[in-house]
Design a protein around this motif. Structure first.
Motif, mmCIF file in Angstrom:
data_model
loop_
_atom_site.group_PDB
_atom_site.id
_atom_site.type_symbol
_atom_site.label_atom_id
_atom_site.label_comp_id
_atom_site.label_asym_id
_atom_site.label_seq_id
_atom_site.Cartn_x
_atom_site.Cartn_y
_atom_site.Cartn_z
ATOM 1 N N HIS A 65 0.806 -1.221 0.000
ATOM 2 C CA HIS A 65 0.000 0.000 0.000
ATOM 3 C C HIS A 65 0.837 1.269 0.000
ATOM 4 O O HIS A 65 0.288 2.367 -0.091
ATOM 5 C CB HIS A 65 -0.922 0.015 1.223
ATOM 6 N N GLY B 158 -0.922 3.604 -2.516
ATOM 7 C CA GLY B 158 -1.093 2.359 -3.251
ATOM 8 C C GLY B 158 0.204 1.879 -3.858
ATOM 9 O O GLY B 158 1.254 2.460 -3.689
ATOM 10 N N PRO C 100 -4.330 -1.620 -3.106
ATOM 11 C CA PRO C 100 -5.088 -0.395 -3.379
ATOM 12 C C PRO C 100 -4.620 0.800 -2.553
ATOM 13 O O PRO C 100 -4.026 0.655 -1.492
ATOM 14 C CB PRO C 100 -6.520 -0.782 -3.014
ATOM 15 N N SER C 101 -4.913 1.968 -3.065
ATOM 16 C CA SER C 101 -4.609 3.215 -2.382
ATOM 17 C C SER C 101 -5.648 3.485 -1.302
ATOM 18 O O SER C 101 -6.812 3.135 -1.439
ATOM 19 C CB SER C 101 -4.622 4.359 -3.399
#
Length: 185
Positions: free
Chosen positions: A80, A85, A89-90
């Motif tokens: 992350h 991300g 995912p961000s």
């Protein structure tokens, strides 16, 4: 002589002080594990004890600092990054695949998610999972909190968590609905 006596008194006072130990009682810990998720595993309801405690894992600087430490210790930056991300995912763009509620983040950490998020239920205590979830929520917060985790000594790539990085780096919410990215922020 005065200096020596001050040193002895200081050592006695310092030796009498115990380090801070924080651990929830076992009944509280077992209650924290009893949250309810929606059928689609997005969102849910925290246990009643979480509200009775005053939502400590997202409102106390100690718990947020512990969460920040755990974020680093368990290798979360590997996927992350600093919240922007990477292979994972961000946390900053407003899109949370499984919801941004505390229960959703706890479930993601505890049980893992498809496509790469491992389960940490066997590697972390319930307290640690809730602390980490509280910290992750501060990374993507759109409004500044009055509590914040401790400062990093590392090179800073983004503003501190208590300065609402998502608000400074992105507009609040997505530009349009994308069904492949999960629920609305």
């Amino acid at each position: 002589m005065v200096l020596l006596s001050m040193f002895v008194i200081g050592a006695a006072i310092g030796g009498a002080r115990h380090p801070r130990q924080y651990r929830a009682d076992p009944p509280v810990t077992s209650s924290l594990d009893q949250f309810r998720l929606m059928p689609d595993m997005i969102g849910g309801t925290p246990p009643d004890v979480y509200f009775a405690l005053g939502k400590p894992y997202e409102s106390t600087a100690y718990d947020l600092s512990q969460g920040k430490r755990l974020y680093s210790w368990f290798g979360c930056p590997t996927c992350h990054g600093d919240g922007r991300g990477g292979t994972g995912p961000s946390f900053l763009d407003g899109w949370w695949f499984y919801g941004s509620e505390m229960v959703s983040v706890v479930a993601s950490i505890r049980d893992g998610r498809p496509h790469g998020m491992p389960a940490f239920a066997n590697q972390m205590t319930s307290d640690q999972i809730w602390q980490l979830a509280g910290y992750v929520r501060t990374i993507g917060a759109y409004s500044a909190l009055y509590t914040a985790p401790s400062r990093n000594d590392d090179k800073h790539t983004r503003p501190a968590e208590n300065r609402a990085p998502a608000a400074t780096l992105f507009e609040e919410g997505p530009a349009g609905f994308r069904s492949d990215r999960g629920v609305w922020p």
